[in-house]
Design an enzyme around this catalytic site. Structure first.
Site, PDB file in Angstrom:
ATOM      1  N   ASP A 149      -9.004  11.102  -9.328  1.00  0.00           N
ATOM      2  CA  ASP A 149      -7.859  11.199 -10.240  1.00  0.00           C
ATOM      3  C   ASP A 149      -7.053  12.464 -10.001  1.00  0.00           C
ATOM      4  O   ASP A 149      -5.833  12.471 -10.200  1.00  0.00           O
ATOM      5  CB  ASP A 149      -8.345  11.196 -11.693  1.00  0.00           C
ATOM      6  CG  ASP A 149      -8.606   9.808 -12.227  1.00  0.00           C
ATOM      7  OD1 ASP A 149      -8.166   8.836 -11.585  1.00  0.00           O
ATOM      8  OD2 ASP A 149      -9.251   9.685 -13.286  1.00  0.00           O
ATOM      9  N   HIS A 196      -9.066   6.344 -21.134  1.00  0.00           N
ATOM     10  CA  HIS A 196      -7.679   6.141 -20.722  1.00  0.00           C
ATOM     11  C   HIS A 196      -6.885   5.392 -21.785  1.00  0.00           C
ATOM     12  O   HIS A 196      -5.778   5.786 -22.145  1.00  0.00           O
ATOM     13  CB  HIS A 196      -7.615   5.347 -19.411  1.00  0.00           C
ATOM     14  CG  HIS A 196      -7.682   6.208 -18.196  1.00  0.00           C
ATOM     15  ND1 HIS A 196      -6.675   7.071 -17.835  1.00  0.00           N
ATOM     16  CD2 HIS A 196      -8.627   6.331 -17.233  1.00  0.00           C
ATOM     17  CE1 HIS A 196      -7.005   7.703 -16.721  1.00  0.00           C
ATOM     18  NE2 HIS A 196      -8.178   7.268 -16.326  1.00  0.00           N
ATOM     19  N   GLN A 211     -13.612   6.707 -17.928  1.00  0.00           N
ATOM     20  CA  GLN A 211     -12.670   5.622 -17.694  1.00  0.00           C
ATOM     21  C   GLN A 211     -12.176   5.022 -19.000  1.00  0.00           C
ATOM     22  O   GLN A 211     -10.988   4.716 -19.169  1.00  0.00           O
ATOM     23  CB  GLN A 211     -13.329   4.529 -16.851  1.00  0.00           C
ATOM     24  CG  GLN A 211     -12.370   3.502 -16.304  1.00  0.00           C
ATOM     25  CD  GLN A 211     -11.364   4.105 -15.343  1.00  0.00           C
ATOM     26  OE1 GLN A 211     -11.715   4.969 -14.533  1.00  0.00           O
ATOM     27  NE2 GLN A 211     -10.123   3.700 -15.426  1.00  0.00           N
ATOM     28  N   GLU A 265     -10.269  -1.556  -9.492  1.00  0.00           N
ATOM     29  CA  GLU A 265      -9.433  -0.429  -9.073  1.00  0.00           C
ATOM     30  C   GLU A 265     -10.321   0.680  -8.490  1.00  0.00           C
ATOM     31  O   GLU A 265     -10.055   1.204  -7.410  1.00  0.00           O
ATOM     32  CB  GLU A 265      -8.650   0.085 -10.286  1.00  0.00           C
ATOM     33  CG  GLU A 265      -7.811   1.309 -10.027  1.00  0.00           C
ATOM     34  CD  GLU A 265      -7.201   1.849 -11.307  1.00  0.00           C
ATOM     35  OE1 GLU A 265      -6.247   2.635 -11.200  1.00  0.00           O
ATOM     36  OE2 GLU A 265      -7.666   1.505 -12.420  1.00  0.00           O
ATOM     37  N   HIS A 266     -11.362   1.057  -9.230  1.00  0.00           N
ATOM     38  CA  HIS A 266     -12.295   2.092  -8.787  1.00  0.00           C
ATOM     39  C   HIS A 266     -13.709   1.516  -8.723  1.00  0.00           C
ATOM     40  O   HIS A 266     -14.125   0.804  -9.638  1.00  0.00           O
ATOM     41  CB  HIS A 266     -12.330   3.267  -9.777  1.00  0.00           C
ATOM     42  CG  HIS A 266     -10.998   3.842 -10.108  1.00  0.00           C
ATOM     43  ND1 HIS A 266     -10.355   3.614 -11.320  1.00  0.00           N
ATOM     44  CD2 HIS A 266     -10.171   4.642  -9.392  1.00  0.00           C
ATOM     45  CE1 HIS A 266      -9.203   4.252 -11.334  1.00  0.00           C
ATOM     46  NE2 HIS A 266      -9.058   4.879 -10.178  1.00  0.00           N
ATOM     47  N   HIS A 321      22.202 -21.731  17.613  1.00  0.00           N
ATOM     48  CA  HIS A 321      21.178 -20.840  18.145  1.00  0.00           C
ATOM     49  C   HIS A 321      20.944 -21.135  19.626  1.00  0.00           C
ATOM     50  O   HIS A 321      20.887 -20.221  20.462  1.00  0.00           O
ATOM     51  CB  HIS A 321      19.855 -21.014  17.376  1.00  0.00           C
ATOM     52  CG  HIS A 321      19.793 -20.289  16.070  1.00  0.00           C
ATOM     53  ND1 HIS A 321      20.620 -20.581  15.010  1.00  0.00           N
ATOM     54  CD2 HIS A 321      18.989 -19.285  15.656  1.00  0.00           C
ATOM     55  CE1 HIS A 321      20.327 -19.789  13.999  1.00  0.00           C
ATOM     56  NE2 HIS A 321      19.339 -18.988  14.367  1.00  0.00           N
ATOM     57  N   SER A 332      -6.314   0.576 -16.491  1.00  0.00           N
ATOM     58  CA  SER A 332      -7.220   1.169 -15.517  1.00  0.00           C
ATOM     59  C   SER A 332      -8.645   0.638 -15.677  1.00  0.00           C
ATOM     60  O   SER A 332      -9.016   0.115 -16.734  1.00  0.00           O
ATOM     61  CB  SER A 332      -7.211   2.691 -15.683  1.00  0.00           C
ATOM     62  OG  SER A 332      -7.831   3.309 -14.589  1.00  0.00           O
TER      63      SER A 332
END
Length: 417
Positions: free
Chosen positions: A347, A248, A245, A313-314, A406, A223
């Site tokens: 979150d 984590h 953060q 990510e954030h 075809h 993360s």
């Protein structure tokens, strides 16, 4: 420094992939027997085949141990997340063109989804909410959950989240073997159509190996957060969000990009002071040493350039003209505006799923949502007149590709009365 941070990912080296491939193959061949053997080996928990599925009575009994305040928070989170994702729902459509052609799309849910819930310190009830609710809103008929044998006992909030969401199909299986069971099925664990949810390196490797036999959400890396701040930001707020953060994991990344040298120094001091009071200080310290940074830039344009390079990510913005600043960001999983929107609100209960692209994947992918549990089936209906008009065009294109059959399949309809 930025190169080292960009290089963070789920480290799926050849040795790991080989080891996980062996586990996946074994589960595919031996089914429940393999699940039981790996449970004893990796989780030190010996189960009988009848115990692989968690009974509804045990699930309810475990959920009853959760604190009332946690239960209230879970209910509020579920309500907010459901309200957000209901806005994502798409409807089937059809359009009739002047030529008599009907084209459209039928939007239907996948039938079976499997959620992996990690054990240990990573067993987050919030992840249950953020994965299950979009699937339910999409209309997925069957949602199954698998988690290591001791997860529910160690964290009854996970069981409470499952009960509140009405999920009763739960299996006491963890690791790569759980992913293999979902992908190929065993005597007890039926296969699913798509697997979502976080996990360790073994889970990530297994998801990569089974992709194709089953859908997956992503190969998630560690993360990360990037905070853009100017001299209007509060150092204590910025520092607390960086620390949140970093706790984590040791390979999480927390970065401040600022135009203020003064703020940079004050945030560094706040980080040191606040970290001493936190229970996961040792994890935080390792994370910040390896992948943390405070970057002082000349102006906001340079700050945006750094963010777009990292594609985090954030992203938090604590600066003047936040909306204008955000318009310059091309790559981010989620953006949090202002000093009263810490990433933690995302979150837990803001609404959007917190399952987001990591390790730069925001350049080409998006957060988990209802769309991940829906399929689009295109529909086409030509009238006889329209096929007569277009058959020569179809035949010309088919001929250019050397596909005579075809061409013939269109032209034959011009010959039939």
């Amino acid at each position: 420094m930025l190169g080292r941070i960009r290089g963070r990912s789920a480290a799926l080296d050849d040795r790991l992939m080989s080891e996980v491939a062996s586990i996946v193959r074994d589960v595919r061949i031996r089914g429940d027997a393999a699940l039981i053997d790996y449970g004893a080996r990796f989780d030190e928990c010996v189960l009988r085949p009848s115990e692989l599925r968690v009974s509804e009575a045990e699930l309810s009994r475990t959920a009853s141990r959760v604190d009332a305040c946690v239960l209230d928070a879970l209910r509020d989170a579920i309500r907010r997340v459901r309200a957000f994702h209901e806005l994502e729902l798409r409807q089937s459509w059809e359009m009739e063109m002047k030529s008599g052609v009907h084209i459209g799309q039928r939007i239907t849910p996948i039938e079976r989804a499997g959620l992996y819930v990690p054990g240990g310190t990573a067993s987050y009830p919030s992840s249950v909410v953020m994965n299950v609710v979009p699937a339910q809103v999409a209309g997925v008929e069957r949602i199954a959950v698998t988690t290591p044998p001791r997860t529910l006992h160690h964290n009854p909030a996970v069981a409470a989240a499952l009960v509140e969401l009405g999920v009763t199909e739960v299996y006491a299986v963890g690791g790569a073997q759980a992913i293999a069971a979902f992908a190929y099925g065993t005597e007890t664990v039926p296969r699913v159509d798509k697997i979502t949810g976080p996990g360790n390196r073994y889970v990530a490797a297994a998801k990569k190996l089974v992709f194709g036999a089953v859908g997956i959400d992503s190969i998630a890396g560690p993360s990360e957060v990037v905070i853009i701040a100017d001299d209007t930001a509060r150092p204590s707020f910025v520092a607390s969000d960086l620390l949140a953060q970093a706790e984590h994991s040791e390979d999480a990344s927390a970065i401040l990009v600022t135009t203020s040298q003064k703020l940079a120094l004050e945030v560094a001091g706040e980080v040191a002071a606040q970290m001493r009071r936190l229970s996961r200080a040792s994890v935080i310290e390792k994370s910040l040493v390896q992948y943390g940074a405070i970057i002082v830039v000349d102006d906001i344009d340079e700050a945006c350039s750094v963010v777009n390079e990292l594609a985090p990510e954030h992203l938090e913005i604590m600066a003047r003209n936040e909306e204008d600043l955000a318009s310059r960001i091309r790559h981010a999983g989620a953006i949090f505006f202002g000093e009263y929107t810490p990433e933690a609100v995302g979150d837990y209960l803001a609404g959007p799923s917190h399952v987001l692209p990591t390790s730069g994947a925001a350049r080409f992918s998006s957060g988990l949502g209802v769309h991940d549990f829906l399929k689009r089936t295109n529909t086409v209906k030509f009238s006889a007149d329209e096929l007569r008009r277009t058959a020569p065009l179809i035949a010309a294109l088919a001929g250019a590709e050397g596909l005579d059959a075809h061409a013939r399949s269109a032209l034959i309809r011009l010959e039939e009365k």
